[in-house]
Design a protein around this motif. Structure first.
Motif, PDB file in Angstrom:
ATOM      1  N   UNK A 168      10.957  31.260  -2.687  1.00  0.00           N
ATOM      2  CA  UNK A 168      11.378  29.939  -3.640  1.00  0.00           C
ATOM      3  C   UNK A 168      12.267  30.201  -4.589  1.00  0.00           C
ATOM      4  N   UNK A 169      11.945  31.442  -5.526  1.00  0.00           N
ATOM      5  CA  UNK A 169      12.761  31.537  -6.951  1.00  0.00           C
ATOM      6  C   UNK A 169      13.310  33.054  -7.141  1.00  0.00           C
ATOM      7  N   UNK A 170      13.110  33.778  -5.984  1.00  0.00           N
ATOM      8  CA  UNK A 170      13.695  35.059  -5.868  1.00  0.00           C
ATOM      9  C   UNK A 170      12.920  36.230  -6.723  1.00  0.00           C
ATOM     10  N   UNK A 171      11.699  35.910  -7.270  1.00  0.00           N
ATOM     11  CA  UNK A 171      10.960  36.712  -8.013  1.00  0.00           C
ATOM     12  C   UNK A 171      10.544  37.847  -7.211  1.00  0.00           C
ATOM     13  N   UNK A 172      10.445  39.000  -7.783  1.00  0.00           N
ATOM     14  CA  UNK A 172       9.990  40.224  -6.984  1.00  0.00           C
ATOM     15  C   UNK A 172       9.014  41.048  -7.770  1.00  0.00           C
ATOM     16  N   UNK A 173       8.476  41.781  -6.938  1.00  0.00           N
ATOM     17  CA  UNK A 173       7.333  42.733  -7.408  1.00  0.00           C
ATOM     18  C   UNK A 173       7.650  44.061  -6.762  1.00  0.00           C
ATOM     19  N   UNK A 174       7.434  45.118  -7.352  1.00  0.00           N
ATOM     20  CA  UNK A 174       7.874  46.552  -7.045  1.00  0.00           C
ATOM     21  C   UNK A 174       6.522  47.510  -7.153  1.00  0.00           C
ATOM     22  N   UNK A 175       6.438  48.276  -6.274  1.00  0.00           N
ATOM     23  CA  UNK A 175       5.302  49.177  -6.622  1.00  0.00           C
ATOM     24  C   UNK A 175       5.757  50.242  -7.460  1.00  0.00           C
ATOM     25  N   UNK A 176       4.570  50.717  -8.410  1.00  0.00           N
ATOM     26  CA  UNK A 176       4.780  51.747  -9.391  1.00  0.00           C
ATOM     27  C   UNK A 176       5.607  52.709  -9.029  1.00  0.00           C
ATOM     28  N   UNK A 177       5.282  53.252  -7.805  1.00  0.00           N
ATOM     29  CA  UNK A 177       5.674  54.608  -7.519  1.00  0.00           C
ATOM     30  C   UNK A 177       7.300  54.659  -7.034  1.00  0.00           C
ATOM     31  N   UNK A 178       7.835  53.514  -6.867  1.00  0.00           N
ATOM     32  CA  UNK A 178       9.150  53.287  -6.591  1.00  0.00           C
ATOM     33  C   UNK A 178       9.968  52.399  -7.644  1.00  0.00           C
ATOM     34  N   UNK A 179       9.455  51.872  -8.635  1.00  0.00           N
ATOM     35  CA  UNK A 179      10.086  51.236  -9.767  1.00  0.00           C
ATOM     36  C   UNK A 179      11.142  52.146 -10.378  1.00  0.00           C
ATOM     37  N   UNK A 180      12.349  51.312 -10.581  1.00  0.00           N
ATOM     38  CA  UNK A 180      13.454  51.889 -11.243  1.00  0.00           C
ATOM     39  C   UNK A 180      14.323  52.684 -10.012  1.00  0.00           C
ATOM     40  N   UNK A 181      13.652  52.815  -8.802  1.00  0.00           N
ATOM     41  CA  UNK A 181      14.527  53.546  -7.697  1.00  0.00           C
ATOM     42  C   UNK A 181      14.918  52.680  -6.613  1.00  0.00           C
TER      43      UNK A 181
END
Length: 129
Positions: free
Chosen positions: A54-67
């Motif tokens: 609905x708004x494009x907000x994302x969540x990314x696991x700590x283990x892959x954040x930044x990659x």
């Protein structure tokens, strides 16, 4: 029903990149959340990245954040997972999933996988050192 087909997996050396794609068909107005999950042999399936449609907000696991980066192309009805700086620990089967009637606060990598009612067949990613 929503149908999901993943592609883009393969074998790469550590430090390399891959982009996974998930083609979505029979998209419904009630599909609010999509995500990428992975499962390595002998381990539980874990959330990698999710996107609230609905708004494009994302969540990314700590283990892959930044990659890793999750994104979507509405015109192509396709979900992507760009994976950079891959590590051997990223080796797993990667799955695309979709959830209906889920609020933004529940569209996270920590959400129980049972909330996602639609799954693709998976695509294998193998990273060698």
């Amino acid at each position: 029903q929503v149908q999901l087909v993943e592609s883009g997996g393969g074998s790469v050396q550590a430090g390399g990149s891959l982009r996974l794609s998930c083609a979505v068909s029979r998209f419904t107005y009630s599909t609010y959340c999509m995500g990428w999950f992975r499962q390595a042999p002998g381990k539980e399936r874990e959330g990698v990245a999710t996107i609230y449609l609905r708004d494009g907000s994302t969540d990314v696991a700590t283990s892959v954040k930044g990659r890793f980066t999750i994104s979507r192309d509405n015109a192509k009805n396709t979900l992507y997972l760009q994976m950079n700086s891959l590590e051997p620990e990223d080796t797993a089967m990667y799955y695309c999933a979709a959830a209906s009637w889920i609020n933004k606060g529940s569209c996270t990598v920590g959400t129980d996988t049972s909330r996602f009612g639609f799954w693709g067949q998976g695509t294998q990613v193998t990273v060698s050192s």
